[in-house]
Design a protein around this motif. Sequence first.
Motif, PDB file in Angstrom:
ATOM      1  N   GLY A 298       1.247   2.651  15.495  1.00 27.53           N
ATOM      2  CA  GLY A 298       0.156   3.106  16.343  1.00 27.53           C
ATOM      3  C   GLY A 298      -1.185   3.246  15.644  1.00 27.53           C
ATOM      4  O   GLY A 298      -2.135   3.778  16.236  1.00 27.53           O
ATOM      5  N   THR A 299      -1.299   2.758  14.413  1.00 29.68           N
ATOM      6  CA  THR A 299      -2.578   2.834  13.698  1.00 29.68           C
ATOM      7  C   THR A 299      -3.656   2.093  14.485  1.00 29.68           C
ATOM      8  O   THR A 299      -3.456   0.957  14.892  1.00 29.68           O
ATOM      9  CB  THR A 299      -2.446   2.207  12.301  1.00 29.68           C
ATOM     10  OG1 THR A 299      -1.246   2.681  11.702  1.00 29.68           O
ATOM     11  CG2 THR A 299      -3.634   2.576  11.437  1.00 29.68           C
ATOM     12  N   ARG A 300      -4.792   2.758  14.674  1.00 27.09           N
ATOM     13  CA  ARG A 300      -5.860   2.161  15.472  1.00 27.09           C
ATOM     14  C   ARG A 300      -6.764   1.279  14.621  1.00 27.09           C
ATOM     15  O   ARG A 300      -7.257   1.703  13.583  1.00 27.09           O
ATOM     16  CB  ARG A 300      -6.706   3.255  16.107  1.00 27.09           C
ATOM     17  CG  ARG A 300      -5.948   3.999  17.180  1.00 27.09           C
ATOM     18  CD  ARG A 300      -6.832   5.020  17.839  1.00 27.09           C
ATOM     19  NE  ARG A 300      -6.106   5.677  18.916  1.00 27.09           N
ATOM     20  CZ  ARG A 300      -6.648   6.525  19.757  1.00 27.09           C
ATOM     21  NH1 ARG A 300      -7.944   6.805  19.656  1.00 27.09           N
ATOM     22  NH2 ARG A 300      -5.936   7.075  20.715  1.00 27.09           N
ATOM     23  N   MET A 301      -7.010   0.075  15.090  1.00 32.61           N
ATOM     24  CA  MET A 301      -7.850  -0.873  14.362  1.00 32.61           C
ATOM     25  C   MET A 301      -8.812  -1.531  15.356  1.00 32.61           C
ATOM     26  O   MET A 301      -8.645  -1.431  16.572  1.00 32.61           O
ATOM     27  CB  MET A 301      -6.977  -1.920  13.678  1.00 32.61           C
ATOM     28  CG  MET A 301      -5.769  -1.320  12.938  1.00 32.61           C
ATOM     29  SD  MET A 301      -5.017  -2.468  11.797  1.00 32.61           S
ATOM     30  CE  MET A 301      -3.429  -1.631  11.519  1.00 32.61           C
ATOM     31  N   VAL A 302      -9.799  -2.211  14.804  1.00 35.91           N
ATOM     32  CA  VAL A 302     -10.840  -2.804  15.642  1.00 35.91           C
ATOM     33  C   VAL A 302     -11.247  -4.168  15.098  1.00 35.91           C
ATOM     34  O   VAL A 302     -11.403  -4.338  13.883  1.00 35.91           O
ATOM     35  CB  VAL A 302     -12.088  -1.886  15.698  1.00 35.91           C
ATOM     36  CG1 VAL A 302     -13.230  -2.576  16.444  1.00 35.91           C
ATOM     37  CG2 VAL A 302     -11.759  -0.559  16.369  1.00 35.91           C
ATOM     38  N   LEU A 303     -11.393  -5.106  16.001  1.00 35.12           N
ATOM     39  CA  LEU A 303     -12.037  -6.377  15.671  1.00 35.12           C
ATOM     40  C   LEU A 303     -13.269  -6.517  16.544  1.00 35.12           C
ATOM     41  O   LEU A 303     -13.199  -6.263  17.754  1.00 35.12           O
ATOM     42  CB  LEU A 303     -11.089  -7.560  15.940  1.00 35.12           C
ATOM     43  CG  LEU A 303     -11.759  -8.943  15.864  1.00 35.12           C
ATOM     44  CD1 LEU A 303     -12.220  -9.269  14.447  1.00 35.12           C
ATOM     45  CD2 LEU A 303     -10.818 -10.028  16.375  1.00 35.12           C
ATOM     46  N   GLN A 304     -14.382  -6.889  15.935  1.00 36.45           N
ATOM     47  CA  GLN A 304     -15.578  -7.181  16.702  1.00 36.45           C
ATOM     48  C   GLN A 304     -16.051  -8.590  16.379  1.00 36.45           C
ATOM     49  O   GLN A 304     -15.960  -9.031  15.245  1.00 36.45           O
ATOM     50  CB  GLN A 304     -16.694  -6.180  16.382  1.00 36.45           C
ATOM     51  CG  GLN A 304     -16.335  -4.761  16.806  1.00 36.45           C
ATOM     52  CD  GLN A 304     -17.382  -3.736  16.409  1.00 36.45           C
ATOM     53  OE1 GLN A 304     -18.415  -3.589  17.039  1.00 36.45           O
ATOM     54  NE2 GLN A 304     -17.113  -3.023  15.340  1.00 36.45           N
TER      55      GLN A 304
ATOM     56  N   LEU B  37      11.173   6.762  17.245  1.00 39.65           N
ATOM     57  CA  LEU B  37       9.969   7.602  17.306  1.00 39.65           C
ATOM     58  C   LEU B  37       8.728   6.794  17.666  1.00 39.65           C
ATOM     59  O   LEU B  37       7.738   7.364  18.139  1.00 39.65           O
ATOM     60  CB  LEU B  37       9.737   8.292  15.952  1.00 39.65           C
ATOM     61  CG  LEU B  37      10.869   9.191  15.445  1.00 39.65           C
ATOM     62  CD1 LEU B  37      10.541   9.719  14.048  1.00 39.65           C
ATOM     63  CD2 LEU B  37      11.073  10.351  16.421  1.00 39.65           C
ATOM     64  N   ARG B  38       8.745   5.524  17.412  1.00 37.54           N
ATOM     65  CA  ARG B  38       7.571   4.672  17.628  1.00 37.54           C
ATOM     66  C   ARG B  38       8.025   3.324  18.170  1.00 37.54           C
ATOM     67  O   ARG B  38       9.124   2.865  17.830  1.00 37.54           O
ATOM     68  CB  ARG B  38       6.821   4.430  16.299  1.00 37.54           C
ATOM     69  CG  ARG B  38       6.208   5.647  15.698  1.00 37.54           C
ATOM     70  CD  ARG B  38       4.841   5.918  16.302  1.00 37.54           C
ATOM     71  NE  ARG B  38       4.421   7.284  16.093  1.00 37.54           N
ATOM     72  CZ  ARG B  38       3.188   7.723  16.381  1.00 37.54           C
ATOM     73  NH1 ARG B  38       2.294   6.901  16.902  1.00 37.54           N
ATOM     74  NH2 ARG B  38       2.879   8.975  16.191  1.00 37.54           N
ATOM     75  N   LEU B  86      -0.424   7.099   7.946  1.00 33.97           N
ATOM     76  CA  LEU B  86       0.793   7.413   8.701  1.00 33.97           C
ATOM     77  C   LEU B  86       0.449   8.489   9.730  1.00 33.97           C
ATOM     78  O   LEU B  86      -0.426   9.324   9.498  1.00 33.97           O
ATOM     79  CB  LEU B  86       1.896   7.924   7.764  1.00 33.97           C
ATOM     80  CG  LEU B  86       2.466   6.902   6.780  1.00 33.97           C
ATOM     81  CD1 LEU B  86       3.534   7.554   5.898  1.00 33.97           C
ATOM     82  CD2 LEU B  86       3.065   5.707   7.518  1.00 33.97           C
ATOM     83  N   PRO B  87       1.105   8.465  10.883  1.00 36.80           N
ATOM     84  CA  PRO B  87       0.837   9.495  11.888  1.00 36.80           C
ATOM     85  C   PRO B  87       1.188  10.871  11.336  1.00 36.80           C
ATOM     86  O   PRO B  87       2.162  11.009  10.584  1.00 36.80           O
ATOM     87  CB  PRO B  87       1.785   9.122  13.041  1.00 36.80           C
ATOM     88  CG  PRO B  87       2.191   7.711  12.795  1.00 36.80           C
ATOM     89  CD  PRO B  87       2.122   7.496  11.320  1.00 36.80           C
TER      90      PRO B  87
END
Lengths: 376, 376, 376, 376
Positions: A298-304, B37-38, B86-87
Amino acid sequence: MSAPRQLPPRVGVWLIGARGSVATTVVAGCAALTAGLRPPTGLVTETPTFARSGLPALSSLVFGGHDTLDCPLPKRAEQLAAGGVLPPGLPAAVEAELAAAEREIRPGGPLPGDTRDEEELIAAFATDLRDFVRRLGLDRAVVVNVASTEPAPTGAALPASSLYAAAALRAGCPYVNFTPSTGLHHPGLAGLAASSGLPYGGRDGKTGQTLLRSVLGPMFAQRALDVRAWSGTNLLGGGDGAALADPAAAAAKNAGKERVLADTLGTVPEGQVHIDDVPALGDWKTAWDHVAFDGFLGTRMVLQTIWQGCDSALAAPLVLDLARLLARAHELGLSGPRPELAFFFKDPVGDAPASLAEQYAELERFARRLSEEDGR
Amino acid sequence: MSAPRQLPPRVGVWLIGARGSVATTVVAGCAALTAGLRPPTGLVTETPTFARSGLPALSSLVFGGHDTLDCPLPKRAEQLAAGGVLPPGLPAAVEAELAAAEREIRPGGPLPGDTRDEEELIAAFATDLRDFVRRLGLDRAVVVNVASTEPAPTGAALPASSLYAAAALRAGCPYVNFTPSTGLHHPGLAGLAASSGLPYGGRDGKTGQTLLRSVLGPMFAQRALDVRAWSGTNLLGGGDGAALADPAAAAAKNAGKERVLADTLGTVPEGQVHIDDVPALGDWKTAWDHVAFDGFLGTRMVLQTIWQGCDSALAAPLVLDLARLLARAHELGLSGPRPELAFFFKDPVGDAPASLAEQYAELERFARRLSEEDGR
Amino acid sequence: MSAPRQLPPRVGVWLIGARGSVATTVVAGCAALTAGLRPPTGLVTETPTFARSGLPALSSLVFGGHDTLDCPLPKRAEQLAAGGVLPPGLPAAVEAELAAAEREIRPGGPLPGDTRDEEELIAAFATDLRDFVRRLGLDRAVVVNVASTEPAPTGAALPASSLYAAAALRAGCPYVNFTPSTGLHHPGLAGLAASSGLPYGGRDGKTGQTLLRSVLGPMFAQRALDVRAWSGTNLLGGGDGAALADPAAAAAKNAGKERVLADTLGTVPEGQVHIDDVPALGDWKTAWDHVAFDGFLGTRMVLQTIWQGCDSALAAPLVLDLARLLARAHELGLSGPRPELAFFFKDPVGDAPASLAEQYAELERFARRLSEEDGR
Amino acid sequence: MSAPRQLPPRVGVWLIGARGSVATTVVAGCAALTAGLRPPTGLVTETPTFARSGLPALSSLVFGGHDTLDCPLPKRAEQLAAGGVLPPGLPAAVEAELAAAEREIRPGGPLPGDTRDEEELIAAFATDLRDFVRRLGLDRAVVVNVASTEPAPTGAALPASSLYAAAALRAGCPYVNFTPSTGLHHPGLAGLAASSGLPYGGRDGKTGQTLLRSVLGPMFAQRALDVRAWSGTNLLGGGDGAALADPAAAAAKNAGKERVLADTLGTVPEGQVHIDDVPALGDWKTAWDHVAFDGFLGTRMVLQTIWQGCDSALAAPLVLDLARLLARAHELGLSGPRPELAFFFKDPVGDAPASLAEQYAELERFARRLSEEDGR
């Protein structure tokens, strides 16, 4: 007695919106390439893949079209050169070819106050087309819509783009709609298209943001990354910017952009697409995309992405590609929707993949087929 | 008399750099997924394409490895959670699995003052590996290098990464090098690799800028656009940033990035790639790419991309993917370089395409082959 | 008997690097503005703030200079127009003025094989300058260095830029160094500068990335935000790109960029600055900045900026501004370093603030002072 | 007999929207700073400039407020920590302070079905405020609106934000509106505000895109660059994103953004501003700005900025700053609109400059005035 020398086939390219930026760039660019003034950058059909596909030579293309505006092509070309769309000096170098195309432009319609009904307009347009082919002794002509995007139609009446499309079918011409306008996608034309025996392409050329989306979408899907939101803003000036500032016109265009995401990601992410009219940008457009995605755990990442291009220069070579491919398909007797051309469209016809890579593989197969059919 | 119950196969994953960010994320993440969990975001081998490929279940993976650092895995996981990698809460939830892996970590080398020669080091590492497999009753183990990038070697001596690779072969373990270090790519190991009968993957995982380049490069080529210059800057903190601030280490990584462009564009454009160590970014990295390209008639256009990702979260699922795929290949008796895994690498082995789309198609074919071979 | 008609003062602008992109744009642009062909965009001294400061009119400026290259100014202007730096048609419209300036360009030095020593070179340059003023009957001349950036000097010898600076002082001309080269910043020239009684400006014009930094740095400081890392990459073609690809030349330029951050933030953040030579960009430059900062409670945030500009078009109006301001200062008898011009420089002289807003306030005060002194 | 020990003044901060993200961050952050757990990053009033201004200490602030939601502050803080807005562990560390503030939150209104008229609501809110001050023995309390943005009012009725503002005046409390809602900017409250003798601030905190515009706009103006178009897109999740997806609410916010450009550039450039609700971004926002400007001789250039920040972390320290400054102003008997606070607002009150640098200079003067007045 010797056999008569076989003249190379001459193919007409009939442009709806023949005095617009795209059409002017098509005519000027084809002349520049034929004269060897410029390399064929951006022209897919000049790559080795199509060397043996029997496509009509660029030098065999003859241009004409419909338009409701008056500014003659040579003058339009000068305007584009002043705006940096055409190289300085090019309009003068290809003035003869621009003037020749200008002579083959006929009044479009319906204009305000026009009392002709749908049937009369279609008939008039078809007559113009047949006259073009006959008078210039063309083997065939392909009709390409590059006019300004029109608002999505609300009633049963055929919008202008569909009148032109009907005229193309009636005159026996393959048809391509490079804009998001309705064109052949009108229920009232379905029967005509099916019975015409003519090949036709998709709708709405893929020249910038959607082109990118068609390669980035599959990347996220293949890597099992979870795209949460895909947002975009397009800034464009020129006629297209003004036309698309109309929410109804923008709706058609945005539908195509979202379809690509849905088809490649298998889901519809959050996010909107804006199209802003920014006259200061002239014929240039900037597209910003912001993709918020989740990775592992669930790590949040971004591409622009930021795409800065000249709309006419992006569209023009594809128009030439499509005209050549459909002319060849017509020569070989292929008919109906051509999903093999999905590579060029936001909204392809027939059963076509959504990823650019798969679309290109289809196009490569088509290139081979065009070549093989030649030997039948 | 009933047949004995068949135990599910247990597969070892032996991580070189077992206490680093990537390895910690691999172990914690596998446990989190196994416990439900994920969701398995980012894990290619959990997509439907691989459902019937006979891959070992995530729950069957057992972790161990070599490292020269001391910080135990549960503590390392806490640090990563504090840095947002990590969360929050995850390290506590999977503490048992982290502790289990920690118990299987053996000292790496050579450490400063180490007097063992190459042969002794290889032998020691191979013994650790064999002991891991035997003691835990594993069917097999795959060795994956996720240690910090080492400088490009200058002489004939085997760098540490190659010592570990030699040990893997000697212990009969498939091998993957997820970093730009030398690993199996040392001339002194070529014969050993060929005669080992073991399958092995490429080098240097493709997790950000190069991943993008492998889809954008083909797009430019297919559209016949002329890429004039492709420039890039990478900002990254963490251990990788510090290691790659060493120009010699960066050289290896940049070579991979440029290879992708050369292979997909068919030409080497102007432009440099910078890798900056920015400790303030922690385990996050930002990659900016600026692509100057010419379109029709030489019109100058620009595409820029900005990729902001968490390095460990990008790498960890691919490490699991590769371990599972190589374990299955080993089970089926496949050996030698596996170009089918090019999808994962900047520097694939064997004869592999450079475009991500074609690499994915190869991987899909491999998924089917793994499935079919099962029924032999 | 009528009083003799007072001729408006004529002011010389002597450009070191007189055939370069910046100088050519200065000469062509001044002529275009004087002729009313273009509005004075980018020219600070044409804003109302300076209306009563007694600055020499643009029409009174006369150009000459030194250069070691041969390409004549009218041809150089055509090249710039082809590259989109000058508007198409402008070189032809101001050909007379370009030719006039071309006639006043003298050979620079030292060229390879030049046997003249420092003193002989300074004397020769000073003679050229005095001759320019005398022959054309100028009230005064300002010397502006717009030549390619030279490597940082390593020994006691005066680099070329310092030879020209010394010649300016000897000929009684105010001096501005628009480049990062040494110029007047050489210890060997300190005494001469102090005793000359001439006004002089700072070093290294602030035209893009540093301009931005001088407004963004204070913003972070005033908001008490904690800038952790400030990283930047510059892509530029043209002569400047090639010159700055030399690490020694880039070092001088980067020092200026970092000084602005240190002075406005009160601390030196992490991060590097890269300057890449990308010939495909021609005279255009792109600067990407990535600022990682902490907000309340340590929350990590990021600002990125992308500046895409034409270097010559950014520099040229400032050169005209500086020449006019220093000419007026000279007329009023002001001497020594002018910190009031810090607004224009990465590396101002004297005791000047680092924030652009404060620098602009100083410049406004200077504009009033120039006006008031007139009435003495 | 000794004199009674003087208790340090205790100042109330009454938050409208007391259980929202911003309010929760304000309360938790103030407690963290008071306890020395974090440095005062982002807090302007903790810089040396304000050291002698006699502001109430952070440790003297006491929190309460109105809200229509039920989720208690400690739980809200846990949610924010899970979303990365508050540091992990902070909610637990300051749980006592969160619980204390929670006890001082009273029901807001009007809720659906509420039959109280405007006068009754104002009276109820004012009673809550007076009760807060009296019961806790506070010297004074400042009311700050940090509730979700409400749609622009259409009739004469007072919107909720104005009811709270009227209650603040009635209870003798200085007032700040950190949102674009109407608040005190309602014609029906003008007389009350004037006669109240209370100091009050502007409207709509300047936390991202507009903050940038207030430093970049002046830069373009000072350099005489011609800004042709300034376009922007904001992506934000959280409650603010949802509220501003309502075009009526967004209109108020956008008006503030455009005012800054008009005031600093002296002209209104082309371009639109979009505010998109992107729930996937949570409390984070991304603002992209595209500035098309002309330089010397009309050369077209572009600046783009990308701001990625956490809305609550940007707003919370400014709320503390404003509460302290207004409390001190109240203590000194200052009344009416305070243009000295323009630094904090998109829409300042009174006669205030538009450039951030000038606003900061005003604030510095105010800091000195607050200090001097102390010694009267």
